[in-house]
Design an enzyme around this catalytic site. Structure first.
Site, mmCIF file in Angstrom:
data_model
loop_
_atom_site.group_PDB
_atom_site.id
_atom_site.type_symbol
_atom_site.label_atom_id
_atom_site.label_comp_id
_atom_site.label_asym_id
_atom_site.label_seq_id
_atom_site.Cartn_x
_atom_site.Cartn_y
_atom_site.Cartn_z
ATOM 1 N N CYS A 1 -22.242 -8.410 2.241
ATOM 2 C CA CYS A 1 -22.477 -8.669 3.656
ATOM 3 C C CYS A 1 -21.190 -9.009 4.394
ATOM 4 O O CYS A 1 -21.182 -9.091 5.611
ATOM 5 C CB CYS A 1 -23.503 -9.778 3.826
ATOM 6 N N THR B 1 0.829 -1.203 0.000
ATOM 7 C CA THR B 1 0.000 0.000 0.000
ATOM 8 C C THR B 1 0.867 1.258 0.000
ATOM 9 O O THR B 1 0.610 2.205 -0.752
ATOM 10 C CB THR B 1 -0.943 -0.012 1.222
ATOM 11 N N GLN C 1 -0.252 -9.218 -6.903
ATOM 12 C CA GLN C 1 -0.769 -10.588 -6.960
ATOM 13 C C GLN C 1 0.103 -11.527 -7.775
ATOM 14 O O GLN C 1 -0.038 -12.745 -7.672
ATOM 15 C CB GLN C 1 -2.195 -10.584 -7.537
#
Lengths: 461, 461
Positions: free
Chosen positions: A320, A70, A177
């Site tokens: 959710c 990050t 990745q």
């Protein structure tokens, strides 16, 4: 207990552990100091930089270590945008970048810059043509991931790099990745990565900036890491990161071939084992170890808990399972179903038995969740349609309930009739059209209502 | 081989090593995930935060972990300045802050803010009155270290915090050098620290922001660490940092008393063992483990190499040991001699024998350097003064040569006569007045010349 979420964080590689422990003794001192402990630390740092640069495919003096992937992304994006301020303030990113890139872009927009998102197809891939169209006059930087972190689709980085080179725009590639699997091909200008994704320790990111790319760091001055990464170097972790990258790369080709077979098996089986499942992402141009699928009429959080109880740790892009109750921006950009979403990313060494075990447990877990939601088996269809058009009030219901209500209601209208679902769940906008595509019905469109939005579906069969 | 530079970086504490290894197995997963590995990581992170918050003296939800002390400072300064933008854009710092604070201040100034430096006395201490005078209308933030990293002087934090509270200005305390010894007293608003200074691993800083302090993070958004520290948490290092802070604190009082005696011994002995040595910093209000002294007519880099060869690792604020060839800003702000500067900071467990060994080696090392520079023994003084005033061309000579030339020349003028040194070495501005103070001569002043600066000294005795 199989851990199938290596795309979030990989357990520490044995070589990383070994290197970390050795350098706790040898590499704790300040590498800027002149005494022996400092000189020893400097040698370790230099060697780690050379090893990492070789794996990245750049010069050692083009590479700095940051505290995380990050940080590498934030520093890289801000540094190029500032360095190329005179070229313009336009930033081009794909719609499916990692949140660190999108957050850096949002910060740029908040500071008055402009941000253009390049769309992806239903498999999650951008096109070189999409980038060419986006690279208008005044573009300071373009960003593209090497492969998508949620669906595994590999992006056409070399082609996009070619388009960027033609336009004279530097390309930042987020290789988080894929770097463990191999170097990024093509003429990238800036590359970022994160060690804990390849089995290195947390606390280490890579930021490579090719010579000649204008770069102006935006943090306060700091003489360390060529002025591009402030703070005391986390040397033991850096040494472990470099050593494990080399080790992982040595076995990458064989491991990729092995995991690719296991992932293919999951891709084929999940749609046969259970009804109403969609595998998303490119079947061929993809990361070897990652597969994502979504299950209709399933609440992602409940499914993850079921799988966790059965001993399998996986991830999800369902709304959710997120703190914001919004589905993954990647699935949204692809326009695919997000409910009941499961991402499986296999760590190196995963066995066929573990994958088979997962495939044995999965159908029961999905069926269990569906049963609790009252959707076991196909919805009961009345003998005769009850009306030409039906409107359902699903206000206050959260995913997957609005879609479940829709599935129950579609049989109550004749072929050609419509069902309108009134929902205030943001996910409905994504999942109702996705449901239509999966079930062969026609999605008519949405219209705003005083409370919520009305989504209308025409029964086709 | 005694390592006496713990103020730069401390070797890993055994408790830190133990905790680090344990949490490599338990704490590598993403603490935001719902599965067992994630929940375990979350528990470890929560426990580490509670332990660290207790040691700092704040609530757990006021504390976040950053990748380094530097990141904590940069984030803390920028966050309060932005959060209090409406209060004004004035930043008050002491002249002897760590470079991370001064660099953050420079970035603020470059962005159009104003920065006011509070001066220190010859011992390196600020005064509450100095801060009161600096806290004009429109001050967004004041910063003060708990103790100075180069000379060990402890700052009157509680008094300054009182002054800041009266003025309604938050105080950021950089506690990097002192947190291992005890909590910071007084009503600070923001506190920063760095784990590798207390024997924790590198890669961990602390940033505590009291509830009620307006704070607006300036980096791109990131949901981790309350939005105040982006990037994947370096959990094994965080766990090790918290565990070692607790362990170090448990023994801090006894160890401080022990090291204080050893440092007092160094303070007393260095001035007796060698001529022309000045101990700098406060003799009483100081860190227990740190002492700094400067040696006239000595080149700091050569002295460090001599001591390194003899097996002692120490640090220096001399200009010749810095990449910029400027002396430490701390010594400059104090107005004390910088040439031949040596900082000794003892790690816990340092024995009296090790300190005695250092004191045995030191005089020979200093004499060796002086001999190579041609300054063994007092400078030869001519029987009769040769002129009322003498001007020396020291252009192109680097520290300590200009002062050596001055010492040689002072005997060539009568009492009341002057020696003027023409020098283009920036350090002369600091070291020539310091030499005068040490040798009892009067410093007249400086005047610019076409090349370099003329520094004039009047012979007094």
């Amino acid at each position: 207990m199989p851990y199938f979420d290596t795309a979030s964080a990989a357990p520490l590689h044995p070589v990383a552990r070994q290197a970390l422990q050795a350098s706790l003794d040898e590499g704790w001192a300040d590498p800027a100091r002149l005494y022996r402990e400092g000189r020893r630390a400097r040698l370790l740092l230099d060697a780690a930089r050379e090893a990492a640069a070789e794996a990245v495919g750049c010069r050692p003096d083009e590479l700095v270590f940051t505290p995380s992937g990050t940080h590498a992304v934030h520093t890289g994006v801000a540094g190029v945008l500032a360095g190329r301020r005179r070229a313009g303030s336009r930033l081009v990113v794909s719609a499916v970048e990692h949140s660190s890139v999108l957050h850096a872009a949002a910060a740029h927009a908040a500071a008055g810059g402009s941000v253009v998102e390049v769309a992806v197809d239903r498999l999650g891939a951008v096109s070189a043509a999409g980038y060419r169209a986006a690279l208008a006059e005044g573009t300071a930087l373009a960003c593209l991931q090497s492969a998508n972190h949620e669906v595994g689709t590999v992006q056409p980085v070399a082609e996009v790099a070619g388009v960027c080179a033609e336009a004279g725009v530097p390309l930042l590639v987020d290789a988080a990745q894929s770097l463990g699997w191999g170097p990024v091909e093509g003429g990238w200008s800036v590359l970022t990565a994160s060690a804990h994704k390849w089995g290195g320790p947390p606390g280490v990111g890579l930021l490579a900036v090719r010579k000649g790319v204008r770069f102006a760091p935006q943090h306060p001055a700091d003489e360390r890491e060529s002025g591009r990464s402030p703070g005391f170097a986390n040397l033991p972790a850096i040494v472990a990161a470099a050593a494990s990258l080399r080790a992982v790369r040595a076995g990458a080709e064989a491991e990729a071939a092995r995991l690719r077979v296991l992932v293919d098996r999951i891709r084929r089986r999940v749609v046969r084992l259970m009804p109403d499942v969609e595998v998303v992402g490119d079947a061929d141009r993809r990361l070897p170890h990652l597969v994502t699928f979504s299950c209709l009429y399933v609440d992602g959080e409940s499914l993850l808990h079921e799988l966790d109880r059965a001993g399998f740790s996986v991830s999800s892009g369902s709304s959710c399972t997120s703190s914001t109750l919004t589905p993954s921006h990647v699935l949204r950009a692809m326009g695919v179903l997000s409910e009941g979403n499961v991402r499986v990313s296999l760590p190196p060494g995963t066995t066929a038995e573990e994958v088979n075990g997962f495939l044995e447990v999965l159908p029961g877990a999905v069926a269990g969740v569906r049963e609790r939601l009252g959707v076991s088996g196909p919805p009961a269809v009345p003998a005769e349609p009850v009306a030409d058009s039906v409107e359902l009030d699903a206000l206050g219901l959260r995913c997957p309930q609005p879609v479940i209500e829709l599935a129950r209601a579609i049989g109550t209208v004749p072929v050609g009739g419509t069902v309108t679902v009134l929902s205030d769940d943001e996910v409905a906008r994504l999942d109702i059209p996705a449901w239509c595509a999966m079930r062969g019905h026609a999605y008519v469109g949405e219209s705003p209502r005083p409370a919520g939005t009305a989504y209308t579906v025409r029964r086709v069969r």
